[in-house]
Design an enzyme around this catalytic site. Structure first.
Site, PDB file in Angstrom:
ATOM      1  N   MET A 188     -11.587  -5.942   5.394  1.00  0.00           N
ATOM      2  CA  MET A 188     -10.682  -5.026   6.148  1.00  0.00           C
ATOM      3  C   MET A 188     -10.293  -5.573   7.428  1.00  0.00           C
ATOM      4  O   MET A 188     -11.116  -6.170   8.225  1.00  0.00           O
ATOM      5  CB  MET A 188     -11.389  -3.645   6.589  1.00  0.00           C
ATOM      6  CG  MET A 188     -11.559  -2.599   5.519  1.00  0.00           C
ATOM      7  SD  MET A 188     -10.380  -2.174   4.289  1.00  0.00           S
ATOM      8  CE  MET A 188      -9.228  -1.554   5.447  1.00  0.00           C
ATOM      9  N   HIS A 207      -1.188  -1.219  -4.323  1.00  0.00           N
ATOM     10  CA  HIS A 207      -2.475  -0.965  -3.606  1.00  0.00           C
ATOM     11  C   HIS A 207      -2.585   0.460  -3.298  1.00  0.00           C
ATOM     12  O   HIS A 207      -1.755   1.131  -2.754  1.00  0.00           O
ATOM     13  CB  HIS A 207      -2.621  -1.704  -2.090  1.00  0.00           C
ATOM     14  CG  HIS A 207      -4.048  -1.692  -1.536  1.00  0.00           C
ATOM     15  ND1 HIS A 207      -5.117  -2.153  -1.998  1.00  0.00           N
ATOM     16  CD2 HIS A 207      -4.376  -0.746  -0.519  1.00  0.00           C
ATOM     17  CE1 HIS A 207      -6.100  -1.791  -1.123  1.00  0.00           C
ATOM     18  NE2 HIS A 207      -5.586  -0.979  -0.084  1.00  0.00           N
ATOM     19  N   HIS A 249      -8.598   1.303  -4.069  1.00  0.00           N
ATOM     20  CA  HIS A 249      -9.283   0.980  -2.868  1.00  0.00           C
ATOM     21  C   HIS A 249     -10.097   2.268  -2.591  1.00  0.00           C
ATOM     22  O   HIS A 249      -9.316   3.115  -1.939  1.00  0.00           O
ATOM     23  CB  HIS A 249      -8.577   0.614  -1.695  1.00  0.00           C
ATOM     24  CG  HIS A 249      -9.347   0.454  -0.384  1.00  0.00           C
ATOM     25  ND1 HIS A 249      -8.553  -0.026   0.960  1.00  0.00           N
ATOM     26  CD2 HIS A 249     -10.615   0.172  -0.074  1.00  0.00           C
ATOM     27  CE1 HIS A 249      -9.428  -0.019   1.918  1.00  0.00           C
ATOM     28  NE2 HIS A 249     -10.902   0.111   1.243  1.00  0.00           N
ATOM     29  N   ASP A 298      -6.514  -6.427   4.413  1.00  0.00           N
ATOM     30  CA  ASP A 298      -5.861  -5.007   4.230  1.00  0.00           C
ATOM     31  C   ASP A 298      -6.106  -4.448   5.724  1.00  0.00           C
ATOM     32  O   ASP A 298      -7.012  -4.088   6.305  1.00  0.00           O
ATOM     33  CB  ASP A 298      -6.825  -3.825   3.350  1.00  0.00           C
ATOM     34  CG  ASP A 298      -6.232  -2.585   3.112  1.00  0.00           C
ATOM     35  OD1 ASP A 298      -4.997  -2.184   3.584  1.00  0.00           O
ATOM     36  OD2 ASP A 298      -6.987  -1.721   2.475  1.00  0.00           O
ATOM     37  N   MET A 349     -12.237   4.617  -0.470  1.00  0.00           N
ATOM     38  CA  MET A 349     -12.893   4.777   0.736  1.00  0.00           C
ATOM     39  C   MET A 349     -13.572   6.251   0.625  1.00  0.00           C
ATOM     40  O   MET A 349     -13.204   7.381   1.233  1.00  0.00           O
ATOM     41  CB  MET A 349     -11.799   4.672   1.787  1.00  0.00           C
ATOM     42  CG  MET A 349     -11.287   3.379   2.159  1.00  0.00           C
ATOM     43  SD  MET A 349      -9.899   3.617   3.056  1.00  0.00           S
ATOM     44  CE  MET A 349      -8.698   3.485   1.596  1.00  0.00           C
ATOM     45  N   SER A 378       0.866  -1.155   0.000  1.00  0.00           N
ATOM     46  CA  SER A 378       0.007   0.113   0.032  1.00  0.00           C
ATOM     47  C   SER A 378       0.816   1.025  -0.091  1.00  0.00           C
ATOM     48  O   SER A 378       1.691   1.490   0.814  1.00  0.00           O
ATOM     49  CB  SER A 378      -0.751   0.223   1.310  1.00  0.00           C
ATOM     50  OG  SER A 378      -1.422   1.449   1.321  1.00  0.00           O
ATOM     51  N   MET A 427      -9.163   8.234  -0.005  1.00  0.00           N
ATOM     52  CA  MET A 427      -9.837   8.643   1.176  1.00  0.00           C
ATOM     53  C   MET A 427     -10.475   9.899   0.899  1.00  0.00           C
ATOM     54  O   MET A 427      -9.635  10.840   0.270  1.00  0.00           O
ATOM     55  CB  MET A 427      -9.011   8.763   2.159  1.00  0.00           C
ATOM     56  CG  MET A 427      -8.419   7.289   2.652  1.00  0.00           C
ATOM     57  SD  MET A 427      -7.709   7.391   4.023  1.00  0.00           S
ATOM     58  CE  MET A 427      -6.790   5.747   4.046  1.00  0.00           C
ATOM     59  N   ASP A 443      -4.758   3.654  -1.854  1.00  0.00           N
ATOM     60  CA  ASP A 443      -5.931   4.174  -0.988  1.00  0.00           C
ATOM     61  C   ASP A 443      -6.334   5.695  -1.196  1.00  0.00           C
ATOM     62  O   ASP A 443      -5.679   6.525  -0.997  1.00  0.00           O
ATOM     63  CB  ASP A 443      -5.293   3.938   0.368  1.00  0.00           C
ATOM     64  CG  ASP A 443      -5.038   2.597   0.925  1.00  0.00           C
ATOM     65  OD1 ASP A 443      -6.087   1.782   0.928  1.00  0.00           O
ATOM     66  OD2 ASP A 443      -3.992   2.239   1.019  1.00  0.00           O
TER      67      ASP A 443
HETATM   68  C1  DX5 Z   1      -6.200   1.799   5.526  1.00  0.00           C
HETATM   69  C2  DX5 Z   1      -5.764   1.396   4.144  1.00  0.00           C
HETATM   70  C3  DX5 Z   1      -4.494   0.387   4.049  1.00  0.00           C
HETATM   71  C4  DX5 Z   1      -3.444   0.733   4.910  1.00  0.00           C
HETATM   72  C5  DX5 Z   1      -2.962  -0.478   5.416  1.00  0.00           C
HETATM   73  O1  DX5 Z   1      -7.598   2.257   5.620  1.00  0.00           O
HETATM   74  O2  DX5 Z   1      -7.013   0.765   3.378  1.00  0.00           O
HETATM   75  O3  DX5 Z   1      -4.465   0.074   2.957  1.00  0.00           O
HETATM   76  O4  DX5 Z   1      -2.542   1.592   4.167  1.00  0.00           O
HETATM   77  O5  DX5 Z   1      -1.546  -0.103   6.077  1.00  0.00           O
HETATM   78  P1  DX5 Z   1      -0.749  -0.881   7.050  1.00  0.00           P
HETATM   79  O6  DX5 Z   1      -0.526  -1.891   6.298  1.00  0.00           O
HETATM   80  O7  DX5 Z   1       0.196  -0.015   7.396  1.00  0.00           O
HETATM   81  O8  DX5 Z   1      -1.873  -1.438   8.087  1.00  0.00           O
HETATM   82 ZN    ZN Z   2      -6.441  -0.107   1.445  1.00  0.00          ZN
END
Ligand code: DX5
Ligand code: ZN
Length: 214
Positions: free
Chosen positions: A135, A31, A64, A173, A66, A6, A35, A33
């Protein structure tokens, strides 16, 4: 088990180089993320950044979302170079319409469930999905502790797919490290996302190799 580092934990000032580093080290996908500050209490990257880093690798981009309204942004992320788009069942967009939109753009679709959401919520959509993302932390931030008690959801989804003759991948994740990945492997996880475990390790390449071997 495939590993999807990620980028949330990478050095954002040199994302291109960070991507090349994980590519060389044997990562299976990237990956990303996204948000929006509404669905989760944090803001990260959008389509412009994804488009800017797309040329740095041929690895699949696992995006991903969010965000509250994923359906409204499928075109933007498709144009930016996403290969897989996962969105939350808890978001405001209608799942069938959103999956259809992702397919219309020629991409693979996945549904994501937060820790408080039962596995059964994704069952009506399984035949249309490439992946279910379970998750293992509350979405929003990297560096949180792995919730091993999510593993029964992984096994339940895997066995429901088997029962129905479906080949849907299960991704986890959050909190994946060399200490926690064996629990995920035992539960039948196909893809593990790891941010902190990869990018905050002293040696990124070694960390990816260790995760794969465990
Ligand atoms: C959290 C994200 C993850 C995050 C995971 O909301 O969706 O992808 O980056 O990070 P680690 O591996 O540090 O838990
Ligand atoms: Zn993620």
């Amino acid at each position: 088990m495939k590993i999807a580092p990620s980028l949330l934990a990478c050095d954002f000032s040199k994302m291109g180089e960070e991507i090349q580093k994980i590519d060389k080290a044997g990562a299976d996908m990237v990956h990303l993320d996204v948000m929006d500050g509404h669905f989760v209490p944090n803001l990260t990257i959008g389509p412009a950044i994804i488009k800017a880093v797309r040329p740095y690798t041929k690895l699949p981009f696992d995006v991903h979302l969010m965000i509250d309204y994923p359906l409204d942004y499928i075109d933007a992320f498709a144009d930016a170079g996403a290969d897989i788009i996962t969105f939350h069942i808890e978001s405001m967009s209608e799942p069938n319409m959103t999956i259809q939109k992702i397919h219309d753009r020629g991409l693979k679709a996945g549904l994501v469930i937060k820790p408080g959401t039962p596995a059964e919520m994704v069952y009506p959509y399984l035949d249309k999905l490439y992946m279910v993302l379970v998750m293992t932390v509350e979405p929003g931030f990297g560096g949180q502790e792995f919730m091993e008690d999510m593993m029964p959801k992984v096994t339940a989804i895997k066995s429901e797919c088997k029962k129905r003759g479906l080949d849907v991948l299960v991704e986890v994740d959050g909190g994946i490290s060399e200490k926690t990945i064996s629990a995920a492997a035992k539960a039948g996880v196909d893809i593990s996302v790891s941010g902190t475990g990869v990018f905050k390790a002293p040696d990124t390449a070694a960390a990816i190799k260790t995760l794969k071997n465990s």
